[in-house]
Scaffold this motif. Structure first.
Motif, PDB file in Angstrom:
ATOM      1  N   GLN A  26     -31.787  59.490  -3.519  1.00 26.67           N
ATOM      2  CA  GLN A  26     -32.041  58.274  -2.769  1.00 26.67           C
ATOM      3  C   GLN A  26     -31.228  57.146  -3.378  1.00 26.67           C
ATOM      4  O   GLN A  26     -30.870  57.200  -4.564  1.00 26.67           O
ATOM      5  CB  GLN A  26     -33.538  57.922  -2.774  1.00 26.67           C
ATOM      6  N   VAL A  27     -30.962  56.133  -2.567  1.00 29.35           N
ATOM      7  CA  VAL A  27     -30.078  55.062  -3.015  1.00 29.35           C
ATOM      8  C   VAL A  27     -30.832  53.998  -3.799  1.00 29.35           C
ATOM      9  O   VAL A  27     -30.487  53.678  -4.927  1.00 29.35           O
ATOM     10  CB  VAL A  27     -29.345  54.422  -1.813  1.00 29.35           C
ATOM     11  N   ASN A  28     -31.888  53.455  -3.212  1.00 33.72           N
ATOM     12  CA  ASN A  28     -32.553  52.325  -3.865  1.00 33.72           C
ATOM     13  C   ASN A  28     -33.734  52.736  -4.735  1.00 33.72           C
ATOM     14  O   ASN A  28     -34.139  51.992  -5.623  1.00 33.72           O
ATOM     15  CB  ASN A  28     -33.009  51.292  -2.834  1.00 33.72           C
ATOM     16  N   ILE A  29     -34.301  53.916  -4.493  1.00 35.91           N
ATOM     17  CA  ILE A  29     -35.370  54.422  -5.351  1.00 35.91           C
ATOM     18  C   ILE A  29     -34.721  55.267  -6.440  1.00 35.91           C
ATOM     19  O   ILE A  29     -34.139  56.309  -6.171  1.00 35.91           O
ATOM     20  CB  ILE A  29     -36.378  55.281  -4.556  1.00 35.91           C
ATOM     21  N   ARG A  30     -34.777  54.795  -7.679  1.00 34.37           N
ATOM     22  CA  ARG A  30     -34.146  55.529  -8.783  1.00 34.37           C
ATOM     23  C   ARG A  30     -35.227  56.282  -9.549  1.00 34.37           C
ATOM     24  O   ARG A  30     -36.081  55.674 -10.216  1.00 34.37           O
ATOM     25  CB  ARG A  30     -33.400  54.582  -9.717  1.00 34.37           C
ATOM     26  N   GLY A  31     -35.197  57.605  -9.431  1.00 37.07           N
ATOM     27  CA  GLY A  31     -36.201  58.393 -10.120  1.00 37.07           C
ATOM     28  C   GLY A  31     -35.771  59.840 -10.256  1.00 37.07           C
ATOM     29  O   GLY A  31     -34.873  60.325  -9.561  1.00 37.07           O
ATOM     30  N   LEU A  32     -36.422  60.520 -11.154  1.00 31.48           N
ATOM     31  CA  LEU A  32     -36.135  61.919 -11.440  1.00 31.48           C
ATOM     32  C   LEU A  32     -36.980  62.826 -10.559  1.00 31.48           C
ATOM     33  O   LEU A  32     -38.168  62.553 -10.332  1.00 31.48           O
ATOM     34  CB  LEU A  32     -36.444  62.227 -12.914  1.00 31.48           C
ATOM     35  N   SER A  33     -36.397  63.907 -10.073  1.00 34.36           N
ATOM     36  CA  SER A  33     -37.205  64.918  -9.387  1.00 34.36           C
ATOM     37  C   SER A  33     -37.736  65.941 -10.389  1.00 34.36           C
ATOM     38  O   SER A  33     -38.727  66.618 -10.110  1.00 34.36           O
ATOM     39  CB  SER A  33     -36.390  65.622  -8.297  1.00 34.36           C
ATOM     40  N   GLU A  34     -37.095  66.030 -11.561  1.00 29.37           N
ATOM     41  CA  GLU A  34     -37.563  66.893 -12.648  1.00 29.37           C
ATOM     42  C   GLU A  34     -37.218  66.248 -13.983  1.00 29.37           C
ATOM     43  O   GLU A  34     -36.188  65.578 -14.108  1.00 29.37           O
ATOM     44  CB  GLU A  34     -36.881  68.271 -12.611  1.00 29.37           C
ATOM     45  N   LEU A  35     -38.080  66.449 -14.959  1.00 26.91           N
ATOM     46  CA  LEU A  35     -37.765  66.069 -16.337  1.00 26.91           C
ATOM     47  C   LEU A  35     -38.394  67.138 -17.230  1.00 26.91           C
ATOM     48  O   LEU A  35     -39.600  67.103 -17.507  1.00 26.91           O
ATOM     49  CB  LEU A  35     -38.314  64.684 -16.682  1.00 26.91           C
ATOM     50  N   ARG A  36     -37.581  68.095 -17.653  1.00 32.14           N
ATOM     51  CA  ARG A  36     -38.070  69.231 -18.428  1.00 32.14           C
ATOM     52  C   ARG A  36     -38.094  68.887 -19.919  1.00 32.14           C
ATOM     53  O   ARG A  36     -37.082  68.496 -20.496  1.00 32.14           O
ATOM     54  CB  ARG A  36     -37.168  70.441 -18.206  1.00 32.14           C
ATOM     55  N   VAL A  37     -39.279  69.014 -20.524  1.00 37.14           N
ATOM     56  CA  VAL A  37     -39.450  68.673 -21.934  1.00 37.14           C
ATOM     57  C   VAL A  37     -40.228  69.772 -22.652  1.00 37.14           C
ATOM     58  O   VAL A  37     -40.973  70.542 -22.039  1.00 37.14           O
ATOM     59  CB  VAL A  37     -40.190  67.321 -22.111  1.00 37.14           C
ATOM     60  N   ASP A  38     -40.047  69.819 -23.973  1.00 35.01           N
ATOM     61  CA  ASP A  38     -40.846  70.672 -24.840  1.00 35.01           C
ATOM     62  C   ASP A  38     -41.904  69.808 -25.496  1.00 35.01           C
ATOM     63  O   ASP A  38     -41.577  68.795 -26.140  1.00 35.01           O
ATOM     64  CB  ASP A  38     -39.957  71.338 -25.910  1.00 35.01           C
ATOM     65  N   LEU A  39     -43.166  70.179 -25.307  1.00 37.04           N
ATOM     66  CA  LEU A  39     -44.290  69.414 -25.824  1.00 37.04           C
ATOM     67  C   LEU A  39     -44.966  70.206 -26.950  1.00 37.04           C
ATOM     68  O   LEU A  39     -45.477  71.310 -26.721  1.00 37.04           O
ATOM     69  CB  LEU A  39     -45.301  69.126 -24.720  1.00 37.04           C
ATOM     70  N   VAL A  40     -44.976  69.629 -28.155  1.00 39.58           N
ATOM     71  CA  VAL A  40     -45.576  70.288 -29.312  1.00 39.58           C
ATOM     72  C   VAL A  40     -46.822  69.501 -29.731  1.00 39.58           C
ATOM     73  O   VAL A  40     -46.733  68.325 -30.078  1.00 39.58           O
ATOM     74  CB  VAL A  40     -44.592  70.361 -30.500  1.00 39.58           C
ATOM     75  N   SER A  41     -47.971  70.157 -29.652  1.00 41.74           N
ATOM     76  CA  SER A  41     -49.236  69.481 -29.993  1.00 41.74           C
ATOM     77  C   SER A  41     -49.423  69.365 -31.510  1.00 41.74           C
ATOM     78  O   SER A  41     -48.851  70.128 -32.277  1.00 41.74           O
ATOM     79  CB  SER A  41     -50.412  70.263 -29.409  1.00 41.74           C
TER      80      SER A  41
END
Length: 346
Positions: free
Chosen positions: A331-346
């Motif tokens: 999208q042009v004016n809406i700036r956002g990620l459709s995915e953000l893959r992260v490693d989460l360590v508790s």
């Protein structure tokens, strides 16, 4: 400058015509009204989103955030958008609004389709999807509004139904239309604030460490996250008279794009603007607009984001990108990620 795009024949035609469900709904959105009409709608809805009202609901919002994070869990290759950022605002608004939380996925589907209404250009597929969503979502909200009329409760639908301003009340059509608008605006901005903000922190590990050492930084730091990578990149206006800007006359009837993302990185306003700094002072981003049309739900969005970031750094001792090639929405004016893959360590 005018926000009343539904009155523009070309804008309306591109979205399905003046009698299409989406254009009819936007005529009642406070976002797209000016002057007295805007003041009336805003005055009636303001108490629902006032600072005191949001503070009172913060414990309920925190409970929703905790439950979503419990469901998300941890481990490698977790999609922080689909599992968290996109879940929180819809679940919060359903919970506070008086709509079944179990309908969150359905409301999110409609909200995603409605979000294209503010795109500069709309193709046939998105036009059909947004009109289907306006029709179906409108009927869904109207059904729950009728239930609240018979049985008012402590929720947003009931408060909007009972609200009075200068002796006036909202019509049912205005309530339905603006609840759709609240969903769309609150979802888009909050999802992208969380996603873009987390990506900014991951690209500035010193700031993530600072936040982990002092979670209280997020109180003011959320404005820096909004400044650094604005969820909405521009807003559009129509000139109602000739306007002079920096020595150039913009004729009446012109469409003007105000570049919020660029303003937030203005080196005349912010020193070293391309650097994320949670301790930066006097941060007043334009990410939620300004003036009469300043986002009515800004306090709610920032509260949700603060709770999310606080919980992330307290729940996980390490958060790292699973992959560098993040996926952005088209999208042009809406700036956002459709995915953000992260490693989460508790």
């Amino acid at each position: 400058m005018s926000s009343e795009y539904p009155q523009d024949p070309g804008w309306a035609e591109q979205r399905g015509g003046p009698d299409s469900p989406i254009v009819e709904a936007t005529r009642d959105w406070m976002l797209m009204r000016d002057g007295e009409a805007h003041r009336r709608l805003r005055g009636l809805a303001n108490p629902v989103f006032a600072a005191r009202a949001v503070r009172e609901t913060a414990p309920r919002i925190a409970g929703i955030v905790h439950q979503i994070m419990d469901d998300m869990g941890g481990g490698p290759d977790v999609d922080l958008i689909g599992s968290l950022a996109a879940q929180v605002p819809i679940a919060v608004f359903c919970g506070l609004g008086g709509l079944p939380v179990e309908d969150s996925d359905l409301c999110r589907k409609w909200t995603d389709a409605l979000g294209h209404v503010i795109d500069p250009a709309v193709d046939g597929t998105t036009r059909a999807a947004m009109n289907d969503a306006a029709r179906e979502f409108g009927a869904y909200i109207a059904e729950h509004l009728a239930r609240r009329r018979a049985d008012p409760r402590d929720d947003i639908l009931s408060r909007l139904l009972l609200a009075e301003f200068d002796g006036q009340k909202l019509t049912d059509d205005e309530v339905v239309a603006n609840v759709m608008m609240f969903f769309m605006g609150g979802h888009e901005t909050t999802v992208n604030l969380i996603g873009n903000g987390m990506l900014g922190l991951l690209h500035h590990p010193d700031q993530l460490r600072a936040l982990r050492a002092d979670p209280g930084l997020v109180r003011d730091g959320v404005d820096e996250l909004l400044r650094y990578d604005a969820p909405v990149q521009f807003v559009a206006r129509i000139t109602t008279d000739d306007v002079e800007i920096a020595g150039t006359t913009v004729p009446a009837g012109s469409k003007v794009m105000v570049l919020l993302g660029a303003a937030n990185r203005d080196p005349l306003r912010y020193r070293d603007p391309d650097r994320l700094d949670l301790s930066r002072k006097d941060v007043r981003p334009l990410s939620f607009g300004g003036g009469p049309h300043y986002c009515i739900g800004a306090m709610l969005a920032k509260t949700e984001a603060r709770l999310v970031f606080t919980e992330l750094v307290s729940r996980y001792r390490d958060i790292t990108l699973s992959r560098e090639d993040v996926v952005w929405r088209r999208q042009v004016n809406i700036r956002g990620l459709s995915e953000l893959r992260v490693d989460l360590v508790s």
